[in-house]
Enzyme design. Structure first.
Site, PDB file in Angstrom:
ATOM      1  N   LEU C  77      36.963  49.714  48.918  1.00 28.22           N
ATOM      2  CA  LEU C  77      36.036  48.788  49.564  1.00 28.22           C
ATOM      3  C   LEU C  77      34.932  48.462  48.562  1.00 28.22           C
ATOM      4  O   LEU C  77      34.347  49.372  47.960  1.00 28.22           O
ATOM      5  CB  LEU C  77      35.386  49.425  50.789  1.00 28.22           C
ATOM      6  CG  LEU C  77      36.294  50.080  51.833  1.00 28.22           C
ATOM      7  CD1 LEU C  77      35.438  50.593  53.002  1.00 28.22           C
ATOM      8  CD2 LEU C  77      37.353  49.110  52.342  1.00 28.22           C
ATOM      9  N   CYS C  78      34.616  47.207  48.399  1.00 31.84           N
ATOM     10  CA  CYS C  78      33.526  46.797  47.502  1.00 31.84           C
ATOM     11  C   CYS C  78      32.208  47.356  48.011  1.00 31.84           C
ATOM     12  O   CYS C  78      31.828  47.149  49.167  1.00 31.84           O
ATOM     13  CB  CYS C  78      33.437  45.281  47.441  1.00 31.84           C
ATOM     14  SG  CYS C  78      31.916  44.698  46.660  1.00 31.84           S
ATOM     15  N   VAL C  79      31.474  48.034  47.147  1.00 37.66           N
ATOM     16  CA  VAL C  79      30.240  48.701  47.588  1.00 37.66           C
ATOM     17  C   VAL C  79      29.169  47.716  48.049  1.00 37.66           C
ATOM     18  O   VAL C  79      28.512  47.944  49.073  1.00 37.66           O
ATOM     19  CB  VAL C  79      29.691  49.655  46.504  1.00 37.66           C
ATOM     20  CG1 VAL C  79      29.341  48.918  45.217  1.00 37.66           C
ATOM     21  CG2 VAL C  79      28.480  50.425  47.007  1.00 37.66           C
TER      22      VAL C  79
END
Lengths: 100, 127, 130, 130, 100, 127
Positions: C77-79
């Site tokens: 998941l993109c932070v």
């Protein structure tokens, strides 16, 4: 190059733009609501038939079936494939462009 | 990140921007990818097609809708060595825009040239 | 063949996550390898462990966790997108002083560099979105 | 005038939640009353307390919580949509045997009847979505 | 009746459908990406100008400004309003229809 | 819920369906609102415009995409006293469909009649 289109051509301009910007050696796969672009006798059928002169067009069967459509609803010479066929298209073509 | 730099693989990356700014986050978050991607020393081009051309419109001011005015980032792209920005002529014209309406230097190309740019790319991002 | 997959929409609202899953599964069945599935934009919402879909419906986050466990797929998941949208792992919980985390098994949170890396390292990168 | 507002998209991805908030604020400033904001579809994701947007950006869920606290607005997340998408309050946590909840202050989870009720009881119902 | 449109007319068919299905006594408010429908010299300007014969068209100023546009970019006789004006339109009109 | 029933207010509700099924959840979740709303004894109509007409297409089978085939619910609407389904003729025609392609009994009306239906409604839902 493999181009996918996942939007209905009656709602959004994705298919129109795809057809304007594809190279002759390309293939198009219609998925999700994009499968409506394969229907015959619609307001966009002519532009799809015209594109078939240079471009091979595929449609994803599971998405077609989900929408109550089958081969008899489609423009001629559009090939219905399953997810395995989808994977194979991404391998036969070196590059992928997804029109969203 | 270092791993990639060391791998020495350089690919032709193309970011295709087809959405208007502000109505959705795609334009803004796409730009974040471009900025991060710049560190990877790939061969990067940005294409603006359809409503994507509106991302480059001058004089954007989001103060009254309280969102971030990310359009300012476009003028900073040069510092990240992202210098190849292509705008489709037909998309501009349909929207009543000219090159003068844009906030940054771009190369305006026609559909035939855009077609070639897409075909010549190796990894294409669409948001 | 080595694939990267980018998913830009959350579960249930758009078909994107369903299509990405069915594609990944078919690719594996055909003998290919999924290097990474990167979840960006609302796509990060696929990584929640708090979903309870109706019993006769598919469980989208669990389905990803199971596929990843079985075939060693990296689910990222993109932070930045996750922070905006409230997707939190134990580290992020501490760092941002939250009182709970909500990430599902086999998902991890990391930076956008992981997406670029997928573009560089894989032979095919395919995007599913809206 | 009594308003009902329907929000169909989550925070940050679409402008819908921003527009709905600015509309609600303007309506209150003009002396009107917001009976309820109903969050449906991905709109339920507006109710998370786990979001940490960048410091120079607006905090969409907190902004709703604060407006509701100040002006007694009923913020309702649709239970069916929330279950699918992993939005959980303490009751739902127990009922669905989850180990955490993630709902923000002033939001509550309830049924679609609350939306219909907003349509019946208010003088104007306005929708913000994609 | 007040009709709102929040989509770009170049991307989606929302404005087109709105214009096909509005009653003569209606008003239209363009918000979010819908504000692009108010631009002059575009491929949809003529249909908007034609609608103005029977329909009053408004555009939300904060959304216009965010997109780098102002009154000088617009078709004549389109009124730019703020959120307060938006609220007032929903009160002057008894009913609201939101074209998404 | 009882409160509303007791209040005795009956409004003309119109649900406008403009999206294709399956590509997004809107069509499905809209139908859930219609079902719940049926208990409130309001005057309910459903309009199918643009790609919304595809929601009513016969023979939908979602088994291969593993999603719920909610299209079956349309034939159950009658049991909930939801009986006024209107389909715009122009939308059908552009999509190469006829009334025979639809899974339930509907009233096909032209744009002028659709315009009147919208104007006569009091509360309109769009998803």
């Amino acid at each position: 190059m493999l181009h996918t289109v996942n939007k209905s051509p009656f709602e959004k301009n994705s298919l129109e733009t795809c057809l304007r910007l594809i190279d002759e050696s390309s293939s198009i796969l219609l998925i999700e609501d994009g499968v409506y672009g394969a229907l015959k006798n619609t307001s966009v059928s002519d532009s799809v038939i015209n594109a078939q002169k240079t471009t091979k067009i595929y449609v994803l069967g599971p998405d077609l079936k989900a929408r109550g459509l089958d081969k008899s609803s489609l423009i001629s010479n559009i090939e219905v494939i399953d997810y395995k066929g989808f994977v194979n298209l991404t391998i036969e073509n070196e590059k992928i462009q997804n029109w969203l | 990140m270092e791993e990639e730099l060391e791998s020495g693989v350089v690919k032709k990356f193309l970011y295709i921007n087809r959405r208007a700014p502000h109505g959705t986050v795609y334009a803004h978050e796409a730009l974040e990818v471009v900025l991060i991607g710049a560190a990877f020393e790939q061969d990067v081009s940005l294409a603006f097609i359809d409503d994507g051309v509106f991302q480059l419109k001058k004089d954007q001011d989001t103060s009254e809708i309280n969102t971030k005015n990310f359009s300012k980032i476009f003028s900073a792209l040069e510092m990240y060595d992202v210098e190849k920005l292509y705008v489709e002529k037909e998309s501009l014209e349909l929207r009543g825009l000219t090159e003068d309406d844009l906030s940054v230097d771009v190369k305006v190309i026609d559909s035939a040239e855009m077609k070639k740019l897409i075909t010549d790319s190796e990894v294409i991002f669409n948001f | 063949m080595l694939f990267g997959i980018l998913v830009n929409e959350g579960p249930y609202q758009h078909q994107a996550s369903d299509s990405a899953y069915l594609f990944a599964k078919a690719a594996i069945e055909e003998g290919h390898k999924i290097f990474r599935v990167f979840f960006y934009h609302d796509g990060v919402n696929n990584g929640t462990r708090l979903a309870t879909p109706p019993q006769d419906d598919r469980h989208i986050p669990n389905r990803w966790s199971e596929l990843a466990a079985e075939h060693e797929i990296d689910l990222v998941l993109c932070v930045a997108a996750a922070q905006r949208r409230g997707m939190v792992d134990p580290d992020e919980m501490k760092r941002n002083k939250k009182d709970a985390d909500n990430i599902a098994e086999k998902f991890r949170i990391s930076g956008l560099g992981q997406l670029i890396e997928a573009g560089v390292q894989t032979e095919r990168l395919i995007t599913f979105g809206d």
